[in-house]
Scaffold this motif. Structure first.
Motif, short mmCIF file in Angstrom:
data_model
loop_
_atom_site.label_atom_id
_atom_site.label_comp_id
_atom_site.label_asym_id
_atom_site.label_seq_id
_atom_site.Cartn_x
_atom_site.Cartn_y
_atom_site.Cartn_z
N LEU A 43 1.14 -1.44 -0.25
CA LEU A 43 0.42 -0.18 -0.10
C LEU A 43 1.16 1.58 -0.27
CD1 LEU A 43 -3.42 1.47 0.15
CD2 LEU A 43 -3.14 0.80 2.52
N GLU A 44 1.51 1.10 0.98
CA GLU A 44 2.68 2.38 0.57
C GLU A 44 3.69 3.18 0.07
OE1 GLU A 44 2.66 4.90 3.13
OE2 GLU A 44 1.32 3.66 3.82
N THR A 45 3.87 1.80 -0.45
CA THR A 45 4.90 1.92 -1.89
C THR A 45 4.74 1.81 -3.18
OG1 THR A 45 5.83 -0.11 -2.00
CG2 THR A 45 7.08 0.94 0.24
N ILE A 46 4.10 0.71 -3.67
CA ILE A 46 3.43 0.44 -5.02
C ILE A 46 2.32 1.53 -4.61
CG2 ILE A 46 2.64 -1.32 -7.11
CD1 ILE A 46 4.74 -3.27 -5.39
N HIS A 47 1.13 1.32 -4.56
CA HIS A 47 -0.45 1.73 -4.13
C HIS A 47 -0.56 3.38 -4.52
CE1 HIS A 47 -4.84 0.53 -5.12
NE2 HIS A 47 -4.87 1.52 -4.85
N MET A 48 0.11 3.41 -3.57
CA MET A 48 -0.18 5.26 -3.12
C MET A 48 0.73 6.02 -4.36
SD MET A 48 -2.17 5.95 -0.58
CE MET A 48 -2.24 7.68 -0.69
N PRO A 49 1.86 5.62 -4.31
CA PRO A 49 2.36 6.45 -5.41
C PRO A 49 1.67 6.29 -6.91
CG PRO A 49 4.28 5.12 -4.58
CD PRO A 49 2.63 4.59 -3.80
N LEU A 50 0.83 4.97 -7.11
CA LEU A 50 -0.19 5.05 -7.86
C LEU A 50 -1.10 6.23 -8.33
CD1 LEU A 50 -0.08 0.89 -8.90
CD2 LEU A 50 0.95 2.87 -10.36
N LEU A 51 -2.17 6.67 -6.86
CA LEU A 51 -2.77 7.21 -6.83
C LEU A 51 -2.33 8.15 -6.44
CD1 LEU A 51 -4.39 5.32 -3.36
CD2 LEU A 51 -5.45 5.24 -5.88
N GLN A 52 -1.10 8.98 -6.48
CA GLN A 52 -0.78 10.06 -6.79
C GLN A 52 -0.11 9.91 -8.22
OE1 GLN A 52 2.69 9.37 -3.81
NE2 GLN A 52 1.90 11.77 -2.87
N PHE A 53 0.32 9.13 -8.58
CA PHE A 53 0.94 10.01 -10.06
C PHE A 53 -0.86 10.00 -10.77
CE2 PHE A 53 1.46 8.03 -14.16
CZ PHE A 53 2.32 9.26 -14.66
N TYR A 54 -1.06 9.65 -10.83
CA TYR A 54 -2.87 9.08 -11.56
C TYR A 54 -3.46 10.42 -10.60
CZ TYR A 54 -1.47 5.40 -14.62
OH TYR A 54 -1.23 4.55 -15.14
N GLY A 55 -3.81 10.91 -9.81
CA GLY A 55 -4.47 11.45 -8.99
C GLY A 55 -4.00 12.78 -8.91
N GLY A 56 -3.19 13.20 -9.72
CA GLY A 56 -1.77 14.47 -10.03
C GLY A 56 -2.45 15.17 -9.40
N GLU A 57 -3.08 16.92 -9.46
CA GLU A 57 -3.19 17.86 -9.24
C GLU A 57 -4.32 17.78 -7.84
OE1 GLU A 57 -4.86 20.70 -12.41
OE2 GLU A 57 -3.07 21.01 -11.41
N ARG A 58 -4.77 16.94 -8.33
CA ARG A 58 -6.29 16.33 -7.69
C ARG A 58 -5.96 15.14 -6.64
NH1 ARG A 58 -6.47 16.36 -13.21
NH2 ARG A 58 -7.83 17.45 -13.68
N PHE A 59 -5.28 15.00 -6.62
CA PHE A 59 -4.37 14.27 -5.28
C PHE A 59 -5.41 15.20 -3.44
CE2 PHE A 59 -1.84 12.36 -1.69
CZ PHE A 59 -2.01 10.47 -2.20
#
Length: 123
Positions: A24-40
Motif C-alpha cells: 500500500l505504501e510503496t506501490i499503491h499510494m504512488p500510483l494514486l498520486q501519479f494518476y490523481g496528479g494535482e487532484r490528489f
C-alpha cells in the motif's frame, strides 16, 4: 467546506499484514498520486491496525473489524473529491489501479465512507 472520506481497506487473504502495508505504501499510494496528479487529496493519512507476531489484530474489546487499514483523505470540497475520482476513472488509470488493488486488497470488502460532522476533544 472540507470534504473528508475514510476508506476501510481489508487485505487480500493469503498475504501478511506487513506485506499488505508495504504494498500500500510503496506501490499503491504512488500510483494514486501519479494518476490523481494535482487532484490528489490535500491531506491523506493511513492508519494501520496493530498486529501481533501471529498476524492477528490487537483487539482490546470486541472483535476485529475486518479491515487492516483506515485511510483518511481530505479534499477542499466535494467537487475536488469528484475531480480526483474522475482522474482515477480515466481508462488507463482505472485499469492500472484496479489491477494493483487485486494484488493486496480484498476489493469486495473495501468500504469508502463520507465523514460528516467532526468533533475533537483535546486535553
Amino acid at each position: 467546506m472540507p470534504y473528508n472520506i475514510f476508506v476501510f481497506i481489508p487485505r487480500k487473504p493469503g498475504i501478511s499484514h506487513e506485506d499488505f502495508k508495504q504494498h500500500l505504501e510503496t506501490i499503491h499510494m504512488p500510483l494514486l498520486q501519479f494518476y490523481g496528479g494535482e487532484r490528489f487529496p490535500k491531506h491523506h493519512k493511513r492508519h494501520y491496525l496493530q498486529f501481533d507476531k501471529i498476524d492477528q489484530p490487537t483487539v482490546i474489546r470486541g472483535t476485529a473489524a475486518g479491515f487492516d487499514a483506515i485511510s483518511e483523505a481530505s479534499f477542499a470540497d466535494e467537487a475536488a473529491f469528484h475531480a480526483f475520482l474522475g482522474a482515477l476513472k480515466v481508462e488507463e488509470a482505472s485499469k492500472v489501479i484496479r489491477a494493483d488493488e487485486e494484488k493486496f486488497c480484498d476489493v469486495e470488502k473495501l468500504s469508502v465512507i463520507v465523514v460528516g460532522d467532526v468533533r475533537e476533544t483535546k486535553v
